[in-house]
Motif scaffolding. Structure first.
Motif, PDB file in Angstrom:
ATOM      1  N   LEU A 189      -0.391   2.242 -11.703  1.00 53.93           N
ATOM      2  CA  LEU A 189      -1.691   1.615 -11.545  1.00 53.93           C
ATOM      3  C   LEU A 189      -2.743   1.233 -10.746  1.00 53.93           C
ATOM      4  CD1 LEU A 189      -2.695  -0.840 -13.738  1.00 53.93           C
ATOM      5  CD2 LEU A 189      -1.642  -2.897 -12.688  1.00 53.93           C
ATOM      6  N   ARG A 190      -2.395   1.106  -9.846  1.00 54.31           N
ATOM      7  CA  ARG A 190      -2.517   1.474  -8.185  1.00 54.31           C
ATOM      8  C   ARG A 190      -3.652   2.687  -8.059  1.00 54.31           C
ATOM      9  NH1 ARG A 190       0.668  -1.929  -3.930  1.00 54.31           N
ATOM     10  NH2 ARG A 190      -0.624  -3.638  -3.564  1.00 54.31           N
ATOM     11  N   GLU A 191      -2.896   3.605  -8.677  1.00 53.62           N
ATOM     12  CA  GLU A 191      -3.341   4.871  -8.599  1.00 53.62           C
ATOM     13  C   GLU A 191      -4.821   5.059  -9.142  1.00 53.62           C
ATOM     14  OE1 GLU A 191      -0.622   7.824  -9.274  1.00 53.62           O
ATOM     15  OE2 GLU A 191       0.308   7.164  -7.126  1.00 53.62           O
ATOM     16  N   LYS A 192      -5.203   4.102 -10.892  1.00 51.91           N
ATOM     17  CA  LYS A 192      -5.324   4.458 -11.459  1.00 51.91           C
ATOM     18  C   LYS A 192      -6.816   3.076 -11.214  1.00 51.91           C
ATOM     19  CE  LYS A 192      -2.673   5.912 -15.149  1.00 51.91           C
ATOM     20  NZ  LYS A 192      -2.895   5.411 -16.521  1.00 51.91           N
ATOM     21  N   ILE A 193      -6.779   2.567 -10.924  1.00 57.86           N
ATOM     22  CA  ILE A 193      -7.733   1.186 -10.636  1.00 57.86           C
ATOM     23  C   ILE A 193      -7.999   1.359  -9.387  1.00 57.86           C
ATOM     24  CG2 ILE A 193      -6.787   0.213 -13.042  1.00 57.86           C
ATOM     25  CD1 ILE A 193      -5.456  -2.270 -10.730  1.00 57.86           C
ATOM     26  N   GLU A 194      -7.471   1.426  -8.144  1.00 59.54           N
ATOM     27  CA  GLU A 194      -8.429   0.727  -7.045  1.00 59.54           C
ATOM     28  C   GLU A 194      -9.304   2.242  -6.823  1.00 59.54           C
ATOM     29  OE1 GLU A 194      -7.706  -1.352  -5.500  1.00 59.54           O
ATOM     30  OE2 GLU A 194      -5.272  -2.406  -5.874  1.00 59.54           O
ATOM     31  N   LEU A 195     -10.041   1.925  -5.740  1.00 54.86           N
ATOM     32  CA  LEU A 195     -10.854   2.552  -5.176  1.00 54.86           C
ATOM     33  C   LEU A 195      -9.836   3.465  -4.221  1.00 54.86           C
ATOM     34  CD1 LEU A 195     -14.531   1.228  -4.114  1.00 54.86           C
ATOM     35  CD2 LEU A 195     -13.458   2.610  -6.622  1.00 54.86           C
ATOM     36  N   ASP A 196      -8.960   3.087  -3.372  1.00 54.02           N
ATOM     37  CA  ASP A 196      -8.542   3.370  -2.541  1.00 54.02           C
ATOM     38  C   ASP A 196      -6.932   3.538  -2.066  1.00 54.02           C
ATOM     39  OD1 ASP A 196      -7.157   5.070  -0.521  1.00 54.02           O
ATOM     40  OD2 ASP A 196      -8.068   4.393   1.164  1.00 54.02           O
ATOM     41  N   PRO A 197      -6.360   4.071  -3.633  1.00 54.56           N
ATOM     42  CA  PRO A 197      -4.379   3.036  -3.691  1.00 54.56           C
ATOM     43  C   PRO A 197      -4.049   3.196  -2.260  1.00 54.56           C
ATOM     44  CG  PRO A 197      -5.680   5.447  -4.981  1.00 54.56           C
ATOM     45  CD  PRO A 197      -6.508   5.026  -4.228  1.00 54.56           C
ATOM     46  N   SER A 198      -4.258   3.779  -1.254  1.00 51.08           N
ATOM     47  CA  SER A 198      -3.257   3.619  -0.461  1.00 51.08           C
ATOM     48  C   SER A 198      -3.795   2.593   0.717  1.00 51.08           C
ATOM     49  CB  SER A 198      -3.262   4.821   0.881  1.00 51.08           C
ATOM     50  OG  SER A 198      -5.205   5.151   0.886  1.00 51.08           O
ATOM     51  N   ARG A 199      -5.302   1.610   0.305  1.00 45.96           N
ATOM     52  CA  ARG A 199      -5.376   0.882   0.872  1.00 45.96           C
ATOM     53  C   ARG A 199      -5.973  -0.520  -0.559  1.00 45.96           C
ATOM     54  NH1 ARG A 199      -9.190   1.669   5.594  1.00 45.96           N
ATOM     55  NH2 ARG A 199      -9.163  -0.327   6.134  1.00 45.96           N
ATOM     56  N   PRO A 200      -4.865  -0.911  -1.357  1.00 44.59           N
ATOM     57  CA  PRO A 200      -5.252  -1.213  -2.431  1.00 44.59           C
ATOM     58  C   PRO A 200      -6.133  -3.107  -1.874  1.00 44.59           C
ATOM     59  CG  PRO A 200      -3.106  -2.087  -1.965  1.00 44.59           C
ATOM     60  CD  PRO A 200      -4.031  -0.915  -0.727  1.00 44.59           C
ATOM     61  N   ALA A 201      -7.246  -3.093  -2.867  1.00 50.94           N
ATOM     62  CA  ALA A 201      -8.171  -4.179  -2.718  1.00 50.94           C
ATOM     63  C   ALA A 201      -7.944  -5.497  -3.953  1.00 50.94           C
ATOM     64  CB  ALA A 201      -9.929  -3.547  -3.251  1.00 50.94           C
ATOM     65  N   LEU A 202      -7.407  -4.489  -4.807  1.00 48.58           N
ATOM     66  CA  LEU A 202      -7.709  -5.442  -6.369  1.00 48.58           C
ATOM     67  C   LEU A 202      -6.328  -5.958  -6.335  1.00 48.58           C
ATOM     68  CD1 LEU A 202      -9.373  -2.930  -8.990  1.00 48.58           C
ATOM     69  CD2 LEU A 202     -10.478  -5.015  -7.781  1.00 48.58           C
ATOM     70  N   ILE A 203      -5.096  -5.535  -5.900  1.00 43.85           N
ATOM     71  CA  ILE A 203      -4.193  -5.584  -6.146  1.00 43.85           C
ATOM     72  C   ILE A 203      -2.806  -5.501  -4.879  1.00 43.85           C
ATOM     73  CG2 ILE A 203      -1.159  -5.718  -6.864  1.00 43.85           C
ATOM     74  CD1 ILE A 203      -2.744  -3.876  -9.788  1.00 43.85           C
ATOM     75  N   GLU A 204      -3.217  -6.680  -4.020  1.00 48.08           N
ATOM     76  CA  GLU A 204      -2.492  -7.689  -3.109  1.00 48.08           C
ATOM     77  C   GLU A 204      -0.816  -7.485  -2.519  1.00 48.08           C
ATOM     78  OE1 GLU A 204      -6.195 -10.240  -0.611  1.00 48.08           O
ATOM     79  OE2 GLU A 204      -4.889 -10.994  -1.720  1.00 48.08           O
ATOM     80  N   THR A 205      -0.300  -6.971  -1.685  1.00 48.28           N
ATOM     81  CA  THR A 205       0.625  -6.826  -1.484  1.00 48.28           C
ATOM     82  C   THR A 205       0.803  -8.035  -0.803  1.00 48.28           C
ATOM     83  OG1 THR A 205       1.532  -5.101  -1.709  1.00 48.28           O
ATOM     84  CG2 THR A 205       2.625  -5.804  -1.209  1.00 48.28           C
ATOM     85  N   ILE A 206       1.886  -9.010  -1.053  1.00 50.78           N
ATOM     86  CA  ILE A 206       2.143 -10.178   0.228  1.00 50.78           C
ATOM     87  C   ILE A 206       3.627  -9.740   0.341  1.00 50.78           C
ATOM     88  CG2 ILE A 206       1.647 -13.174   0.352  1.00 50.78           C
ATOM     89  CD1 ILE A 206      -0.528 -11.388  -0.159  1.00 50.78           C
ATOM     90  N   ARG A 207       3.552  -9.745   2.001  1.00 49.70           N
ATOM     91  CA  ARG A 207       4.831  -9.169   2.094  1.00 49.70           C
ATOM     92  C   ARG A 207       5.740 -10.263   1.878  1.00 49.70           C
ATOM     93  NH1 ARG A 207       5.271  -4.394   4.934  1.00 49.70           N
ATOM     94  NH2 ARG A 207       2.784  -4.447   5.071  1.00 49.70           N
TER      95      ARG A 207
END
Length: 223
Positions: free
Chosen positions: A197-215
């Protein structure tokens, strides 16, 4: 499919209500107490909440539920017919049905609440570079005007996160909310879907800004 949560400690009422709504095509979960109600309701379309319950009463539970999930429709079920009880319930609930009630009336009231809830959903959500049209299941890159094609599960995951925007969602909540099944610890299915999903919607999937990971907890979409 709409998911309905019934909280009713009377086995006879809870049993036939569950069967009746299943026959109407709803995905139904029936609980006999309010234990874990706020968490369980996160994946539901509507809650039927009895007033007289063991432990915390339905009024207290309903107020907590509405605070955590303000857009979730709540219908109170009660044998209390006094106007003061109804007014107390309607301070937070979307409807108040007195017992005994006819199943067809219950079904009609549920349909009204679900339609009202759907109509309250925004036609357009702007999120950074995305335009999201919830009623059309469309996600558009506003820079190019082109649709971003998501799979069914990707749509469901993203839509679920948007409905709970700004909330930190655990992996368990997300998995159970989208798949409707208990999460098995160590299962990588959700993580794989979010990566694609991130690969499709994020500008930079390696540094996601839309879907954050909360460690150590899960994920969050900020609006």
């Amino acid at each position: 499919m709409h998911r309905i949560l019934i909280v009713e400690d009377d086995n006879e009422i809870g049993g036939w209500t569950e069967r009746f709504l299943q026959q109407k095509g709803y995905d139904v979960e029936w609980r006999t107490s309010g234990d874990g109600l706020v968490e369980a309701a996160a994946s539901k379309s509507l809650v039927l909440l009895d007033v007289m319950l063991p432990g915390l009463d339905g009024f207290t539970l309903g107020q907590r539920l509405k605070k955590e999930h303000p857009l979730l429709p709540i219908m109170m079920l009660s044998a209390r017919t006094a106007i003061d009880d109804k007014l107390q319930g309607l301070q937070f609930a979307d409807d108040y049905v007195t017992k005994p009630f006819h199943p067809d009336e219950l079904a009609a009231r549920i349909e009204v609440l679900l339609r009202r809830h759907e109509h309250n959903e925004p036609e357009l959500i702007s999120l950074q570079h995305l335009h999201i049209y919830p009623h059309q299941n469309r996600v558009v890159d506003q820079r190019t005007g082109e649709d971003i094609i998501l799979t069914g599960k990707q749509h469901h995951i993203f839509a679920y996160m948007l409905r709970h925007a700004n909330q930190i969602l655990t992996k368990e909540q997300l998995y159970e909310g989208v798949w409707g099944e208990p999460y098995i610890n160590g299962d990588k299915t959700l993580m794989v879907h979010i990566r694609y999903l991130r690969e499709k919607i994020e500008l930079d999937p390696s540094r996601p800004a839309l879907i954050e990971t909360i460690r150590g907890i899960g994920y969050r979409v900020k609006r």
